[in-house]
Scaffold this active site. Sequence first.
Site, PDB file in Angstrom:
ATOM      1  N   THR A   1      -6.683  -2.785  -0.324  1.00 26.33           N
ATOM      2  CA  THR A   1      -7.419  -3.535   0.691  1.00 26.33           C
ATOM      3  C   THR A   1      -8.670  -2.781   1.150  1.00 26.33           C
ATOM      4  OG1 THR A   1      -6.191  -2.489   2.498  1.00 26.33           O
ATOM      5  CG2 THR A   1      -5.248  -4.519   1.545  1.00 26.33           C
TER       6      THR A   1
ATOM      7  N   ILE B   1       1.779  -9.834  -9.597  1.00 23.24           N
ATOM      8  CA  ILE B   1       1.370  -9.299 -10.888  1.00 23.24           C
ATOM      9  C   ILE B   1       0.540 -10.316 -11.660  1.00 23.24           C
ATOM     10  CG2 ILE B   1       2.141  -8.218 -13.020  1.00 23.24           C
ATOM     11  CD1 ILE B   1       2.813  -6.697 -10.364  1.00 23.24           C
ATOM     12  N   THR B   2      -0.691  -9.951 -11.969  1.00 22.16           N
ATOM     13  CA  THR B   2      -1.545 -10.786 -12.800  1.00 22.16           C
ATOM     14  C   THR B   2      -0.973 -10.820 -14.211  1.00 22.16           C
ATOM     15  OG1 THR B   2      -3.463 -10.128 -11.483  1.00 22.16           O
ATOM     16  CG2 THR B   2      -3.906 -11.139 -13.603  1.00 22.16           C
TER      17      THR B   2
ATOM     18  N   GLU C   1      -5.964  -4.622  -5.512  1.00 19.56           N
ATOM     19  CA  GLU C   1      -6.238  -3.249  -5.957  1.00 19.56           C
ATOM     20  C   GLU C   1      -6.683  -2.353  -4.803  1.00 19.56           C
ATOM     21  OE1 GLU C   1      -8.015  -2.531  -9.753  1.00 19.56           O
ATOM     22  OE2 GLU C   1      -7.518  -4.538 -10.454  1.00 19.56           O
TER      23      GLU C   1
ATOM     24  N   SER D   1       0.817  -1.208   0.000  1.00 19.50           N
ATOM     25  CA  SER D   1       0.000   0.000   0.000  1.00 19.50           C
ATOM     26  C   SER D   1       0.853   1.262   0.000  1.00 19.50           C
ATOM     27  CB  SER D   1      -0.925   0.013   1.222  1.00 19.50           C
ATOM     28  OG  SER D   1      -1.797  -1.100   1.190  1.00 19.50           O
TER      29      SER D   1
END
Length: 387
Positions: free
Chosen positions: A372, A164-165, A370, A139
């Site tokens: 919390t 990382i997607t 993306e 964050s």
Amino acid sequence: MTENQSGYSFAVSENQRMIRSMVSDFAERHIRPEVMDWDERQHFPVELFKQFGELGLMGVLVPEEYGGSGFGYQEYVDVIVEVAKVCGSVGLSLAAHNSLCTGHILAFGNEEQKRRWLPRLATGEWIGAWGLTEANTGSDALRMTTTAVLDGDEYVINGAKNWITHGKSGDVAVVMVRTGEKGSSAGISAIVVERNTPGFMAGKKENKLGMRASETTEMIFDNCRVPKANLLGTEGEGFKQAMKVLDGGRISIAALSLGIAKGAYEAAVAYAKERHQFGQPIASFQGISFKLADMATEIEAAELLIRQAADLKNRRMPVTKESAMAKYYASEVAVRASTEAVQIFGGYGYTKDFPVEKFYRDSKLCTIGEGTSEIQKIVIAREVLKD
């Protein structure tokens, strides 16, 4: 929601009806039969996303001139919801591709950059990744350590990105890098890096609780040289760009959450009607029916928040507060709905023979990815306490 904030109409457009039907049918035929196999093997189904590209679902928000479908955020929400009702993992990957990588280039790329990358992303020829998070700067993104140093007409990138997607399978990535002082919002820039660039490689693949068919890996940069022309916007704008991209990304994760919640709820309703105890369906017991009532009410409320945020985004109005509210509430609803669905299924809900245990596992990421739930509350509080 006040009248001057949103003009959202509750009427479902013809486009939305068409998209819902098409995506629902596709998900039932091509995703549902494979869901548990992909989950067990942690397999990212790249070929499925090529099919999504043929249907126009890899560039839902991209204008037709760049190879996209040219739809708005209401239609985009419908796409993610219908996919996530069947598989949260696939919904997550579809959302990340559309709203993060593709969305960032669409919002901040110049004309040459848009024409270079968007057609490949929008048609599914390429899969996109987006890199902000690092191992020690979740964050706290302003303290990122991945750097890009200008050397002539090239940036030399060194460092690593985590969580990382599509960090391995993605063909192109938008990467936030430090080009200035650590801790400064003007010290971050956004650079596009193509997969075949020397010095750009995938690292560890995460072994996750849920969303297991959505690939999550490290991206590593070792003296990776990228043309200066790959810089999005101007140097030092990357953090501000990322925050704007995340406004749309939060709508994506809210829609993903809504789809998971609806999938769990619909499975629970069907099971409660079919399962008999003491000579009657368990839906007739108040303890079960009240659970379903709570789930239905919270799902409706979550959708209203999402539709409001999508409407504001379509009209290019400020959406930071509304998208954070939608993401925060919908993600928590997804967790509650899937938890109650498991409870309604009882012992069967704890097995992999029924769908709700996967909704249960997948839902938790929605409260983390993306931003919390705690970060969303910070964003919301900052917005409501503005002078």
